[in-house]
Design a protein around this motif. Structure first.
Motif, PDB file in Angstrom:
ATOM      1  N   LEU A  86       4.335   4.212   4.455  1.00 45.17           N
ATOM      2  CA  LEU A  86       3.503   4.928   5.507  1.00 45.17           C
ATOM      3  C   LEU A  86       3.952   4.529   6.944  1.00 45.17           C
ATOM      4  O   LEU A  86       4.449   3.122   7.064  1.00 45.17           O
ATOM      5  CB  LEU A  86       1.909   4.920   5.180  1.00 45.17           C
ATOM      6  CG  LEU A  86       1.555   5.301   4.004  1.00 45.17           C
ATOM      7  CD1 LEU A  86       0.080   4.871   3.868  1.00 45.17           C
ATOM      8  CD2 LEU A  86       1.916   6.897   3.852  1.00 45.17           C
ATOM      9  N   ALA A  87       3.747   4.896   7.776  1.00 47.21           N
ATOM     10  CA  ALA A  87       3.869   4.583   9.370  1.00 47.21           C
ATOM     11  C   ALA A  87       2.813   5.337  10.351  1.00 47.21           C
ATOM     12  O   ALA A  87       3.297   6.012  11.394  1.00 47.21           O
ATOM     13  CB  ALA A  87       5.358   5.181   9.676  1.00 47.21           C
ATOM     14  N   ASP A  88       1.561   5.064   9.870  1.00 52.94           N
ATOM     15  CA  ASP A  88       0.514   5.379  10.478  1.00 52.94           C
ATOM     16  C   ASP A  88       0.076   4.666  11.760  1.00 52.94           C
ATOM     17  O   ASP A  88      -0.973   5.139  12.496  1.00 52.94           O
ATOM     18  CB  ASP A  88      -0.642   6.154   9.561  1.00 52.94           C
ATOM     19  CG  ASP A  88      -0.284   7.081   8.645  1.00 52.94           C
ATOM     20  OD1 ASP A  88       0.804   7.720   8.897  1.00 52.94           O
ATOM     21  OD2 ASP A  88      -0.776   7.070   7.491  1.00 52.94           O
ATOM     22  N   ASN A  89       0.529   3.664  11.847  1.00 52.75           N
ATOM     23  CA  ASN A  89       0.036   2.772  13.108  1.00 52.75           C
ATOM     24  C   ASN A  89       1.088   1.897  13.432  1.00 52.75           C
ATOM     25  O   ASN A  89       2.192   1.868  12.708  1.00 52.75           O
ATOM     26  CB  ASN A  89      -1.328   2.094  12.633  1.00 52.75           C
ATOM     27  CG  ASN A  89      -1.255   1.073  11.302  1.00 52.75           C
ATOM     28  OD1 ASN A  89      -0.093   0.534  11.330  1.00 52.75           O
ATOM     29  ND2 ASN A  89      -1.895   1.141  10.424  1.00 52.75           N
ATOM     30  N   THR A  90       0.978   1.055  14.538  1.00 49.65           N
ATOM     31  CA  THR A  90       2.018   0.133  14.906  1.00 49.65           C
ATOM     32  C   THR A  90       2.820  -0.765  13.960  1.00 49.65           C
ATOM     33  O   THR A  90       3.723  -1.064  13.824  1.00 49.65           O
ATOM     34  CB  THR A  90       1.583  -0.679  16.058  1.00 49.65           C
ATOM     35  OG1 THR A  90       0.788   0.383  17.222  1.00 49.65           O
ATOM     36  CG2 THR A  90       2.432  -1.514  16.897  1.00 49.65           C
ATOM     37  N   MET A  91       1.519  -1.481  13.046  1.00 49.76           N
ATOM     38  CA  MET A  91       2.083  -2.282  12.007  1.00 49.76           C
ATOM     39  C   MET A  91       2.787  -1.655  11.163  1.00 49.76           C
ATOM     40  O   MET A  91       3.938  -2.373  10.674  1.00 49.76           O
ATOM     41  CB  MET A  91       0.801  -2.959  11.449  1.00 49.76           C
ATOM     42  CG  MET A  91       1.127  -4.198  10.432  1.00 49.76           C
ATOM     43  SD  MET A  91      -0.321  -4.554   9.734  1.00 49.76           S
ATOM     44  CE  MET A  91      -1.411  -5.216  11.165  1.00 49.76           C
ATOM     45  N   GLU A  92       2.406  -0.606  10.512  1.00 53.89           N
ATOM     46  CA  GLU A  92       3.271   0.417   9.562  1.00 53.89           C
ATOM     47  C   GLU A  92       4.702   0.677  10.196  1.00 53.89           C
ATOM     48  O   GLU A  92       5.801   0.598   9.421  1.00 53.89           O
ATOM     49  CB  GLU A  92       2.437   1.307   8.958  1.00 53.89           C
ATOM     50  CG  GLU A  92       1.297   0.945   8.050  1.00 53.89           C
ATOM     51  CD  GLU A  92       0.349   2.022   7.903  1.00 53.89           C
ATOM     52  OE1 GLU A  92       0.701   3.248   8.139  1.00 53.89           O
ATOM     53  OE2 GLU A  92      -0.877   1.712   7.213  1.00 53.89           O
ATOM     54  N   ARG A  93       4.684   1.022  11.384  1.00 57.26           N
ATOM     55  CA  ARG A  93       5.920   1.521  11.867  1.00 57.26           C
ATOM     56  C   ARG A  93       6.754   0.380  12.208  1.00 57.26           C
ATOM     57  O   ARG A  93       7.965   0.446  11.975  1.00 57.26           O
ATOM     58  CB  ARG A  93       5.669   2.377  13.459  1.00 57.26           C
ATOM     59  CG  ARG A  93       5.131   3.713  13.191  1.00 57.26           C
ATOM     60  CD  ARG A  93       4.629   4.072  14.484  1.00 57.26           C
ATOM     61  NE  ARG A  93       5.766   4.308  15.391  1.00 57.26           N
ATOM     62  CZ  ARG A  93       6.701   5.192  15.594  1.00 57.26           C
ATOM     63  NH1 ARG A  93       6.689   6.246  14.667  1.00 57.26           N
ATOM     64  NH2 ARG A  93       7.638   5.258  16.499  1.00 57.26           N
ATOM     65  N   ALA A  94       6.322  -0.835  12.505  1.00 52.25           N
ATOM     66  CA  ALA A  94       7.270  -1.794  12.464  1.00 52.25           C
ATOM     67  C   ALA A  94       7.734  -2.337  11.316  1.00 52.25           C
ATOM     68  O   ALA A  94       9.067  -2.936  11.183  1.00 52.25           O
ATOM     69  CB  ALA A  94       6.378  -3.324  13.198  1.00 52.25           C
ATOM     70  N   ALA A  95       7.039  -2.189  10.115  1.00 51.87           N
ATOM     71  CA  ALA A  95       7.522  -2.499   8.931  1.00 51.87           C
ATOM     72  C   ALA A  95       8.716  -1.638   8.326  1.00 51.87           C
ATOM     73  O   ALA A  95       9.546  -1.814   7.693  1.00 51.87           O
ATOM     74  CB  ALA A  95       6.412  -2.620   7.824  1.00 51.87           C
ATOM     75  N   ASP A  96       8.456  -0.236   8.864  1.00 54.83           N
ATOM     76  CA  ASP A  96       9.214   0.830   8.439  1.00 54.83           C
ATOM     77  C   ASP A  96      10.545   0.589   9.161  1.00 54.83           C
ATOM     78  O   ASP A  96      11.698   0.926   8.450  1.00 54.83           O
ATOM     79  CB  ASP A  96       8.539   2.071   8.903  1.00 54.83           C
ATOM     80  CG  ASP A  96       9.417   3.240   8.453  1.00 54.83           C
ATOM     81  OD1 ASP A  96       9.655   3.279   7.248  1.00 54.83           O
ATOM     82  OD2 ASP A  96       9.804   4.281   9.160  1.00 54.83           O
ATOM     83  N   GLY A  97      10.636   0.170  10.312  1.00 51.98           N
ATOM     84  CA  GLY A  97      11.903  -0.105  10.996  1.00 51.98           C
ATOM     85  C   GLY A  97      12.586  -1.310  10.716  1.00 51.98           C
ATOM     86  O   GLY A  97      13.911  -1.097  10.564  1.00 51.98           O
ATOM     87  N   MET A  98      11.826  -2.143   9.842  1.00 51.87           N
ATOM     88  CA  MET A  98      12.525  -3.352   9.517  1.00 51.87           C
ATOM     89  C   MET A  98      13.286  -3.015   8.120  1.00 51.87           C
ATOM     90  O   MET A  98      14.463  -3.284   7.751  1.00 51.87           O
ATOM     91  CB  MET A  98      11.561  -4.696   9.007  1.00 51.87           C
ATOM     92  CG  MET A  98      10.744  -5.138  10.145  1.00 51.87           C
ATOM     93  SD  MET A  98      11.755  -5.721  11.328  1.00 51.87           S
ATOM     94  CE  MET A  98      12.354  -7.203  10.461  1.00 51.87           C
ATOM     95  N   ARG A  99      12.576  -1.929   7.142  1.00 48.62           N
ATOM     96  CA  ARG A  99      13.141  -1.408   6.034  1.00 48.62           C
ATOM     97  C   ARG A  99      14.448  -0.804   6.461  1.00 48.62           C
ATOM     98  O   ARG A  99      15.359  -0.730   5.574  1.00 48.62           O
ATOM     99  CB  ARG A  99      12.179  -0.719   5.288  1.00 48.62           C
ATOM    100  CG  ARG A  99      11.157  -1.726   4.560  1.00 48.62           C
ATOM    101  CD  ARG A  99      10.516  -0.748   3.330  1.00 48.62           C
ATOM    102  NE  ARG A  99       9.820   0.212   4.040  1.00 48.62           N
ATOM    103  CZ  ARG A  99       8.546   0.182   4.450  1.00 48.62           C
ATOM    104  NH1 ARG A  99       7.954  -1.162   4.243  1.00 48.62           N
ATOM    105  NH2 ARG A  99       8.013   1.174   5.104  1.00 48.62           N
ATOM    106  N   LYS A 100      14.305   0.170   7.535  1.00 51.84           N
ATOM    107  CA  LYS A 100      15.381   1.024   7.757  1.00 51.84           C
ATOM    108  C   LYS A 100      16.614   0.034   8.022  1.00 51.84           C
ATOM    109  O   LYS A 100      17.826   0.369   7.880  1.00 51.84           O
ATOM    110  CB  LYS A 100      15.013   2.046   8.931  1.00 51.84           C
ATOM    111  CG  LYS A 100      14.143   2.940   8.445  1.00 51.84           C
ATOM    112  CD  LYS A 100      13.792   3.951   9.486  1.00 51.84           C
ATOM    113  CE  LYS A 100      12.740   4.904   8.733  1.00 51.84           C
ATOM    114  NZ  LYS A 100      12.126   5.895  10.037  1.00 51.84           N
TER     115      LYS A 100
END
Length: 142
Positions: A116-130
């Motif tokens: 999920l990437a529904d907030n800043t924290m989740e988007r940051a984690a998503d960027g790390m995985r990518k």
């Protein structure tokens, strides 16, 4: 040869164990790392309960308080809000060198596991995985 991470995203969630997250922040700053900090709404409640101080809800005010408390140098600490979509921490094109979620609630762990990437924290984690960068989750509940 790999270099040590210089810019770390630290996310504090609403799980118990907030002293661990704040101690990590203190150690990262003492080690002269640049820290991008994301604090969930629930984390504010846990900080007040477990650490007996109130962290301001406004990111800039929280940044000033934590920078003074942990003696951060100018520009070493930046605090972002939950819905700060334009923050560099939320951009996959400019991720930190590593990210730690400490403490990590089960809700946050589930959201991250599902991508999920529904907030800043989740988007940051998503960027790390990518970008295949380290993403450490320090879970507290079982």
């Amino acid at each position: 040869m790999t270099t040590a991470p210089q810019r770390i995203t630290l996310a504090l969630t609403g799980a118990s164990g907030m002293p661990y997250g704040l101690r990590l922040l203190e150690c990262l700053l003492a080690a002269e790392k640049t820290v991008w900090l994301i604090v969930s709404q629930a984390a504010h409640i846990v900080i007040a309960t477990e650490c007996e101080f109130t962290l301001p809800a406004q990111p800039r005010a929280a940044q000033a308080l934590l920078a003074e408390r942990y003696r951060a140098k100018e520009g070493q600490l930046e605090v972002f809000g939950r819905e700060d979509w334009m923050a560099p921490v939320a951009s996959g094109s400019n991720p930190a060198d590593a990210m730690v979620v400490c403490p990590c609630s089960m809700g946050t762990l589930a959201a991250l596991a599902q991508g999920l990437a529904d907030n800043t924290m989740e988007r940051a984690a998503d960027g790390m995985r990518k970008k295949r960068r380290p993403l450490v989750r320090v879970r507290r509940e079982q």
